[in-house]
Structures are given as C-alpha cells and as structure tokens.
Scaffold this active site. Structure first.
Site, PDB file in Angstrom:
ATOM      1  N   LYS A   1       0.587  -1.187  -0.468  1.00  0.00           N
ATOM      2  CA  LYS A   1       0.317  -0.213  -0.225  1.00  0.00           C
ATOM      3  C   LYS A   1       0.723   0.983   0.019  1.00  0.00           C
ATOM      4  CE  LYS A   1      -4.234  -2.448   0.204  1.00  0.00           C
ATOM      5  NZ  LYS A   1      -3.123  -3.130  -0.010  1.00  0.00           N
TER       6      LYS A   1
ATOM      7  N   GLU B   1      -2.938   7.148   6.520  1.00  0.00           N
ATOM      8  CA  GLU B   1      -3.468   8.037   5.715  1.00  0.00           C
ATOM      9  C   GLU B   1      -4.736   8.752   6.292  1.00  0.00           C
ATOM     10  OE1 GLU B   1      -3.774   6.363   1.909  1.00  0.00           O
ATOM     11  OE2 GLU B   1      -5.991   5.283   2.366  1.00  0.00           O
TER      12      GLU B   1
ATOM     13  N   ASN C   1     -15.248  -1.489   6.936  1.00  0.00           N
ATOM     14  CA  ASN C   1     -14.667  -1.681   5.149  1.00  0.00           C
ATOM     15  C   ASN C   1     -14.730  -2.825   4.547  1.00  0.00           C
ATOM     16  OD1 ASN C   1     -13.118   0.782   6.520  1.00  0.00           O
ATOM     17  ND2 ASN C   1     -12.633  -0.128   8.274  1.00  0.00           N
TER      18      ASN C   1
ATOM     19  N   GLU D   1      -6.444   2.221  -4.074  1.00  0.00           N
ATOM     20  CA  GLU D   1      -5.275   0.862  -4.073  1.00  0.00           C
ATOM     21  C   GLU D   1      -5.542   0.353  -5.949  1.00  0.00           C
ATOM     22  OE1 GLU D   1      -5.726  -1.802  -0.859  1.00  0.00           O
ATOM     23  OE2 GLU D   1      -8.309  -1.957  -1.674  1.00  0.00           O
TER      24      GLU D   1
ATOM     25  N   ASN E   1      -5.949  -3.476  -7.267  1.00  0.00           N
ATOM     26  CA  ASN E   1      -6.510  -4.825  -6.729  1.00  0.00           C
ATOM     27  C   ASN E   1      -5.776  -5.863  -7.734  1.00  0.00           C
ATOM     28  OD1 ASN E   1      -9.126  -3.891  -4.971  1.00  0.00           O
ATOM     29  ND2 ASN E   1      -7.421  -4.269  -3.760  1.00  0.00           N
TER      30      ASN E   1
ATOM     31  N   PHE F   1     -22.609  -7.472  13.540  1.00  0.00           N
ATOM     32  CA  PHE F   1     -21.881  -8.609  12.246  1.00  0.00           C
ATOM     33  C   PHE F   1     -20.736  -9.504  13.299  1.00  0.00           C
ATOM     34  CE2 PHE F   1     -23.025  -4.376  10.723  1.00  0.00           C
ATOM     35  CZ  PHE F   1     -24.064  -4.912   9.831  1.00  0.00           C
TER      36      PHE F   1
END
Length: 661
Positions: free
Chosen positions: A116, A200, A235, A288, A290, A348
C-alpha cells in the site's frame, strides 16, 4: 490455450472459475483442506487434491503445497481467484521460476501494487491523484500517534499488504489509535502474514468507486467502467453496482484514463481493479490497486456481457485482447449483494454451523430474468470458522437501476437460509431504504442509517399491517384445508385478531376458493396466492400489489420475513384474544452476572483481570473469527469474579467468558 488449470482457492470463486473452464473445455484441478473435503468446488472440479489441515496457513496459504500439486497434476497454469495467495508476490515468483503460468499479472506488478505504501508513492510519481498520509511503515504505537496528529484526525490505519477490508481501522481521536493500531497489525498478520502498517487521512463521507481494467502482453489496456462499492460494513463491501448513479461520462473517462495510465506504468497484464475514493465534489484519489479478480466482478460482466475469468485465461495463454476501448458498451444496470454467515443484529458477528435449509432464488437459464447467484455451498454444507463467511454473491440485472433494485428485493425475499445467522434481511433493508433507492450513499451509509445497529423487528404500522394480512391469509387457508370446506360460491366469515409486537389489528375475513377478502375498519382488501400449506415461500397479491415473503408456522401464528424484517405475527380468534388479556405473563430473567462469547473464535487478547471493576462499554477481549478481529465490550458494569478463558483459547458460541460478583 491451456488444457488444464489448477485453482488455488475454495468456495464460490473456485466454482466460478470451474464454470469458465468447462465453457472453454479446460480441465480443472481443485485443492482442498480438511474442512473442505466435501465442498462444492471439490465435487465440481475434474480433479481434486488434499493440501492439509483446515487452518489456512497450513493449506490454502501454503505456497509449496499448491505448487507441488500443480506439478503433480500436470496443470499448466494456476488461477488464484481472490484472497489467499492471489496477491502474494513470493507465490507468483515461485510459479514463474517453476516454468508454470500464473493467471494474473507479473510478480513485479503485484509487488509494487500489493504494498500500500509503495503503490501510493508509485501512483503519485505516475501522476495519479493520491490521498495525504504517511509514506513509511509505522513500527510502534507512539509513532502511529504522532503521525496521526500530523495528518489530522480522522485517520485510517491500514495494513500495507491488506485487502478485502481486513487490517483497516478508523481512528477519530487519540483515544482510538492504540486499539486501531493493534487490531490492524494482528488482523493483517493473521490474514496476510504481513503486519506492516501505515496511516493516511480519512476522507469523511466519500464514495468508494473502482475501475475495472483489462491489459494484455501486447501493450493493450482498456477499462470496463466503474463499480460503486460505497455500501460497506467494517470497511468491507457488501453491496456493489455498475454503473454508479454518481458518475457521469466525464468522471468515468477521467477515472478510466488514470486507471489505464497506472496499469501501463506498472507493466500490468490480466484483469485488475484500480480503486478510488471520490468526495462530494467528484474529486477522486487513488486508494489501491487490486492485482486480481475482484469479488464484485459479476456486476461488470452483466453490464458489458464479458466473461472476465475467460479474458484472464486468454491473456495468460498469450492471446491479444479481442476488444478495444471503443468496442466497450455499457448496457443496463447490475447490483450485487454479498450473502454472509453473520449476525447483523449482533454487530455482524460471524456465524458458523450447518446449512439446514438453503434455497437460493431461482436463477433462470442464461440470466433471462436477470438473477445470478454465485455460490460455493449447498444445503447440508457446514459453514466453517476457518474462512471468510461468504455464502454467495446474489446479482440482479435490469434495464435501469430501478428495475435492478426491484429484482434484488424480490430475490432477497425469496432467499431461504436456516441453521445459521445471515445478513439477508439486513441487505433487504438497505435495498429498500429511501436513501439507497435515491442513490444518496457513501461509505458511512450503514453507520448513518443504522446508528443504533440493525434490528429486523417490525417498528412501523405499515409493515405490521402488511404482515398481519399475509399471516391471516396463511391461517385461513390452512384452516380451510383442515375442515375441507371449499366452495367458490359461499363466503366463510371469521373475526380474527393479529398481534405484531405492540401493533394489534381486528380483521374480518371471508374465504372463498379464488381469493380471501379481509375487512379492516372502512377498507375491503383482496388477497390472492397459489401458496399451499408447507411452502416456505409465498408470492401474494394484495389489492393487485405483488409481494414475496418467507413464511414459517409457529405456535399461535407465523414467522414472516421479507423487505428487511423478520417478525412473529400471532393470530387469535376474537374470543381467545379477549381472554388472553387476563392471563398472567411469565417474564424471562436475563443472567446479568455472566458474559458469553457471541460467536465461535480464538481469543487473541484478554484485557481485564479478576477483581477488576469495569464500566459498561469497557473492552474485555479481542476474539478472532473468520479472519476478522472482534472486540468484545461489556454491556454491564460490575466487578469481575472469574475469567473463564485465556489468550489462545478456542471458544464456542455462547461459551461463558467472565462472571461478575
């Protein structure tokens, strides 16, 4: 073209790749762990090989075992799917050294984009828009705290090798940094074997929009438009769609060109995805890349009519792209909802166990009616603690967004899962939400719409009355069958009372062969259905409006699920209801002196000690389940009498963790 491909993955993505292999007449080789020995992907593949224990580090994350099986089976190429080793530079490097073909990008592209921090620097140097933040690995909590202050709260603490929402935590103040830092490190280490962390700036209320690219070995790069991925929990994406209602033609082209430029600069080949954060002003920033097939690739396939797995295989076999940028046409609208084995009503928490009932929506041949369900399980299968809790990816396609939403709502209403907790009702609630329908979404959507968490209980008169009508229909039809009085010319009149939580309705019913008539206050309502007693699903017309629900008979009524809710509707005769008011109700007493583990998992840390006084909301334990870390907090205040577990213990669901004095 290859004759045999090994699939270094499991579950739904392994099945998805097998499907394309069959289409191309390529023999497929599956690998499986102890937990997956009876899995669907093992049964569907042409060959299968056992690679070790259930723990991923000893099976699906073992480079040596997978390469060994590839050589042993005679497979010429390896498709990694997503997750596991799909973005592991060392794995791809080893494949290349063995003279095998990796169905994906070159190892060097993975190395640069898989880190990253390095990928962010590379993107910035390539002229791509980037987010402010640290450019170096953060080695300790104190450095994390210092850098977070320099960047400015809120910040995102992220795993450098992360992906899929793992190893990511938001810190809104100094007080959040330590937990965010430690959880990101632990989660990253267990998921990727790499605990490097960076920080960040967290852009509030952004959209998460990504661009799908395809690149061959001849220098051709195209983009296949965007995917809207803003509906997320922890996320991690749970609903995706293509196109995005927020993206206009200009923004699509700008993002597409930057994605293509980055791909060219890094020497990328195969299918890949460049992810961006987009603010309310339509300014976008590189997040990013992938370097693999995305979980949500089906929505792109549905609107472009391309098979991305096939394109990956063709590129890896040395073929040139058969399509150019100007050939790409976007038709219709596609939405994907990820079906997970988790409990949305308990933050969750992952759920494990056997799929006692598994009835996905009916999928027409060739997606004629726009429903697609990519799954890796079937009825009777076990949902394991060891892997990602995804059950399937449900997709719908329509000529426009409205039609895709309507189809998704019906498909979710017809998705029956019993034996484990799941998020179908939660997804249905989102799809129905006015903000979602209008396209007013961002990555904080779930926190904003469900600030107190999600509940499937009916909390409004409209839904309570609707379910009462359905329940009364079921009741009357079952009673009619029992007494065998059927005639199209005679009405059978009955007064019934329904109770849904605090909502009570007195209804007068008239049953005849073709429909049921219900009178309520000044309204006369007609209900029609082909439902038969014992059916788990009902399609019903109520005054010509069509609905679909899951139904289950219970004592004194029915459990009805659909449109985001799941609740019990009790039915009484008028006399029985009047008498019930005089009955003494037994109250259930909750044991407030113990706290139980909410799901099966591994105790990562114990944050309290015996004799310690704690307050409601204090952190007690961190428990890892299905590759995600879950912080267990106290829901009461008190003094701890005894702790029943230690770091490293494996706990079952509802196992006692602590006892209070």
């Amino acid at each position: 073209m290859f004759k045999k491909i090994l699939i270094a993955n499991r579950g739904e993505i392994a099945n998805r790749i097998i499907q394309t292999c069959k289409k191309l007449n390529i023999s497929s080789v599956a690998v499986f762990s102890e937990a997956d020995k009876d899995s669907l992907h093992v049964r569907n593949a042409d060959e299968s090989f056992f690679i070790g224990p259930s723990v991923a580090t000893e099976s699906y994350l073992s480079l040596e075992k997978i390469v060994e099986v590839c050589l042993k089976s005679g497979a010429e190429a390896i498709h990694p799917g997503y997750g596991f080793l799909s973005e592991n530079y060392s794995f791809v490097n080893q494949i290349e050294r063995e003279g095998l073909t990796f169905i994906g990008p070159p190892s060097e592209s993975i190395r640069i984009m898989g880190d990253k921090i390095e990928s962010k620097i590379f993107a910035e140097d390539s002229g791509i828009n980037t987010i402010p933040g640290s450019k170096e690995i953060i080695n300790n909590f104190e450095d994390a705290k210092k850098i977070a202050k320099e960047v400015g709260f809120p910040v995102m603490v992220k795993a450098s090798a992360g992906g899929g929402g793992k190893g990511m935590r938001i810190a809104k103040s100094d007080a959040d940094i330590e937990d965010a830092f430690n959880s990101s490190i632990n989660e990253a280490k267990s998921s990727f074997g790499d605990d490097r962390i960076f920080i960040e700036k967290y852009i509030e209320k952004p959209r998460h929009i990504e661009i799908q690219i395809l690149a061959d070995t001849y220098g051709n790069v195209i983009h296949l438009g965007e995917r809207e991925c803003s509906i997320q929990r922890r996320n991690q994406k749970i609903i995706e769609e293509s196109p995005s209602s927020f993206v206009d033609e200009y923004l699509r082209n700008e993002m597409g060109e930057q994605a293509k430029k980055l791909s060219e600069e890094v020497g990328y080949t195969s299918a890949g995805t460049v992810e961006f954060i987009v603010d309310q002003n339509k300014d976008f920033y590189f997040l990013e890349m992938n370097t693999r097939l995305q979980v949500e690739h089906p929505v792109t396939e549905l609107v472009t009519n391309l098979d991305l797995v096939e394109e990956m295989i063709r590129i890896a076999s040395g073929e040139e792209l058969r399509i150019k940028q100007e050939d790409i046409q976007f038709n219709g609208w596609a939405i994907e909802a990820r079906i997970y084995a988790e409990d949305p009503e308990r933050n969750f928490m992952p759920s494990t166990g056997r799929l006692k009932v598994y009835i996905p929506p009916k999928v027409p041949s060739g997606d004629v009616e726009g429903i697609r369900n990519d799954t890796g399980v079937q009825e009777g299968d076990e949902i394991s603690i060891y892997y990602d809790p995804m059950i399937s990816k449900l997709c719908t396609y329509g000529v426009d967004r409205e039609e895709a939403i309507v189809k998704m709502q019906k498909a979710l209403n017809n998705y029956v899962i019993k034996g484990i907790q799941n998020n179908v009702n939660f997804l249905s609630s989102i799809i129905r939400n006015k903000r979602f329908v209008s396209g007013d979404i961002n990555t904080s959507f779930i926190d904003e719409v469900y600030p107190e968490g999600f509940s499937s209980k009916i909390d409004n008169n409209q839904d309570a009355f609707l379910c009462s009508l359905v329940a009364v229909y079921l009741y009357v039809k079952e009673q009619s069958r029992l007494i065998k009085k059927r005639s199209s010319n005679i009405f059978y009149e009955k007064s019934l009372v329904t109770k849904v939580g605090s909502y009570i309705y007195e209804l007068r019913t008239y049953d005849r062969l073709e429909n049921l008539i219900i009178e309520y206050e000044d309204s006369v309502i007609s209900l029609e259905s082909k439902w038969c007693p014992g059916d788990k699903l009902i399609d019903i017309s109520i005054d010509n409006d069509l609905y679909s629900f899951k139904v289950e008979k219970i004592i004194l009524g029915y459990l009805i699920e659909g449109l985001g809710f799941s609740d019990k509707i009790y039915i009484f005769t008028k006399q029985a209801f009047d008498l019930s008011k005089h009955m003494i109700k037994k109250e259930k007493k909750l044991d407030e002196k113990i706290i139980k583990c909410p799901m099966p998992g591994l105790v990562v840390s114990v944050n309290i000690s015996e004799g310690q006084k704690i307050e409601m909301g204090d952190k007690l334990f961190t428990v890892e389940a299905m590759k995600m870390e879950n912080i267990i907090k106290s829901d009461i205040s008190g003094k701890i009498k005894k702790i029943y577990c230690a770091e490293g213990d494996s706990l079952a669901s509802d196992q006692i963790m602590i006892e209070f004095e």
